[in-house]
Write a protein that holds these residues in place. Structure first.
Motif, PDB file in Angstrom:
ATOM      1  N   ALA A 291       0.835  -1.212   0.000  1.00 47.13           N
ATOM      2  CA  ALA A 291       0.000   0.000   0.000  1.00 47.13           C
ATOM      3  C   ALA A 291       0.864   1.254   0.000  1.00 47.13           C
ATOM      4  O   ALA A 291       0.569   2.228  -0.716  1.00 47.13           O
ATOM      5  N   LYS A 292       1.905   1.232   0.780  1.00 43.96           N
ATOM      6  CA  LYS A 292       2.794   2.392   0.818  1.00 43.96           C
ATOM      7  C   LYS A 292       3.602   2.517  -0.470  1.00 43.96           C
ATOM      8  O   LYS A 292       3.863   3.624  -0.946  1.00 43.96           O
ATOM      9  N   TYR A 294       2.521   1.603  -3.399  1.00 38.68           N
ATOM     10  CA  TYR A 294       1.566   2.058  -4.409  1.00 38.68           C
ATOM     11  C   TYR A 294       1.426   3.582  -4.392  1.00 38.68           C
ATOM     12  O   TYR A 294       1.201   4.204  -5.436  1.00 38.68           O
ATOM     13  N   ALA A 295       1.564   4.187  -3.214  1.00 41.98           N
ATOM     14  CA  ALA A 295       1.371   5.636  -3.078  1.00 41.98           C
ATOM     15  C   ALA A 295       2.546   6.446  -3.625  1.00 41.98           C
ATOM     16  O   ALA A 295       2.427   7.656  -3.818  1.00 41.98           O
ATOM     17  N   ARG A 301       9.065   4.574  -6.924  1.00 44.94           N
ATOM     18  CA  ARG A 301       8.722   3.208  -6.517  1.00 44.94           C
ATOM     19  C   ARG A 301       9.621   2.181  -7.229  1.00 44.94           C
ATOM     20  O   ARG A 301      10.113   1.235  -6.597  1.00 44.94           O
ATOM     21  N   THR A 332       1.032  -2.715  -8.322  1.00 43.49           N
ATOM     22  CA  THR A 332       0.027  -1.850  -8.958  1.00 43.49           C
ATOM     23  C   THR A 332      -1.042  -2.605  -9.728  1.00 43.49           C
ATOM     24  O   THR A 332      -2.099  -2.040 -10.020  1.00 43.49           O
TER      25      THR A 332
END
Length: 360
Positions: A291-292, A294-295, A301, A332
């Motif tokens: 989740a982190k 993805y942000a 990333r 993703t």
């Protein structure tokens, strides 16, 4: 009458690098609590000194010499400039064992380096594997040998003869691989552990080095691999770049070299961002949280993912953009995919919202 302009150009390029090495050495001595020698401080500021006696506290600079025009020009410039500065100068030649008589040729190059009053001088034989293809395998073996020699002799720097033309070829090869902006940044002027490898000739073209050898009557060995179309870089050098210059006009090499520098500046900034982000996207156990990840912006990333793959044992030279894209999809575009196999027997898989990259 001064030296030939090509000779003057290579000497100036080497002199600048030696001043940097001397200044860094003096700074390290000061940080370690050793009083800096006045002549080291003056040399680091750009002064010209007479010959100084060899002392163990002066930095040792080695030249990696294949016997080709670029490295022979570099060796001659190092030998000339070292006589006037508080540095010791030596040379290393690597025998890859890929051609008949390579051991005799390496011994001949070592003799030429010794005749220039360089010391220590070594001819080091290596075994070239197959991983990553013949060119990458030879490069890996060569750098491993140079690293070992530098550590054995306590060298502050190893000079490499890469020119602006080599830089242009490296940029095009990176573009062809689609490996991203870091590949387009080419070779750094200083790289390796603590900036061990220095490339004084990145702003000079290949012809300048060859002309300097002719002006000084330096014998040069032309490696037949450099004109063998079986090798990608050889095809690029003798077919690709000439075709580009014919289509686009002169100045392609210079433009590619400028692209390398601009790309390097951008890549360095993104790498710094990724290094900071790497700490923020891990849980208390050090596992990557999807989740982190993805942000994060995609460029950051993917750098985090590449760092993690390399840390897990994937060879950087064999890790291409397509590999990282597949790993990125685990973050993703998660659809329950199987583990992704990466070079170096590394696998990446998603488990319970965590991205695991490990030896398979």
């Amino acid at each position: 009458m001064g030296p030939h302009p090509a000779v003057a150009a290579i000497r100036l390029a080497v002199r600048r690098v030696l001043h940097d090495v001397i200044a860094e050495h003096a700074e390290q001595n000061e940080c370690a609590g050793r009083a800096p020698r006045p002549e080291l401080a003056r040399a680091g500021a750009g002064s010209r000194l007479g010959t100084l006696p060899e002392r163990p506290d002066t930095p040792l600079v080695l030249v990696a010499c294949s016997g080709g025009a670029d490295s022979m020009a570099l060796a001659s410039a190092l030998a000339f400039e070292a006589r006037k500065l508080p540095v010791r100068a030596g040379g290393i030649t690597v025998d890859h064992g890929l051609q008949d008589g390579s051991d005799a040729r390496a011994a001949e190059v070592a003799a030429r380096l010794a005749a220039m009053d360089l010391g220590p001088v070594e001819a080091v034989a290596v075994h070239v594997g197959r991983e990553g293809g013949p060119e990458a395998a030879a490069r890996d073996a060569r750098y491993a040998a140079l690293d070992t020699a530098a550590e054995r002799h306590g060298a502050a720097a190893v000079l490499l003869g890469h020119t602006r033309d080599d830089q242009a070829e490296t940029v095009l090869l990176g573009l062809a691989r689609g490996s991203g902006i870091r590949s387009l940044s080419g070779m750094a002027a200083a790289s390796g552990p603590a900036g061990r490898y220095r490339r004084p000739f990145l702003q000079l073209d290949r012809q300048t080095a060859r002309t300097a050898c002719l002006a000084q009557s330096l014998p040069v060995w032309d490696d037949p691999h450099n004109i063998d179309p079986a090798y990608t870089r050889s095809r690029l050098r003798h077919e690709g770049l000439p075709a580009l210059e014919k289509a686009l006009g002169k100045g392609v090499v210079e433009a590619l070299a400028r692209t390398a520098q601009l790309s390097r500046d951008d890549a360095d900034a993104l790498d710094t961002w990724a290094a900071a982000a790497d700490r923020d996207v891990r849980d208390d156990a050090g596992r990557l949280e999807c989740a982190k990840l993805y942000a994060l912006p995609p460029a950051v990333r993917r750098r985090v993912l590449r760092r993690a793959a390399i840390e897990a044992g994937s060879p950087a030279g064999s890790l291409f953009a397509r590999h990282i894209e597949e790993v990125d999809r685990l973050v993703t575009g998660w659809r329950g995919q199987q583990a992704i196999n990466l070079p170096g027997r590394v696998e990446a898989l998603r488990q319970g919202g965590r991205l695991v990259i490990r030896q398979s």
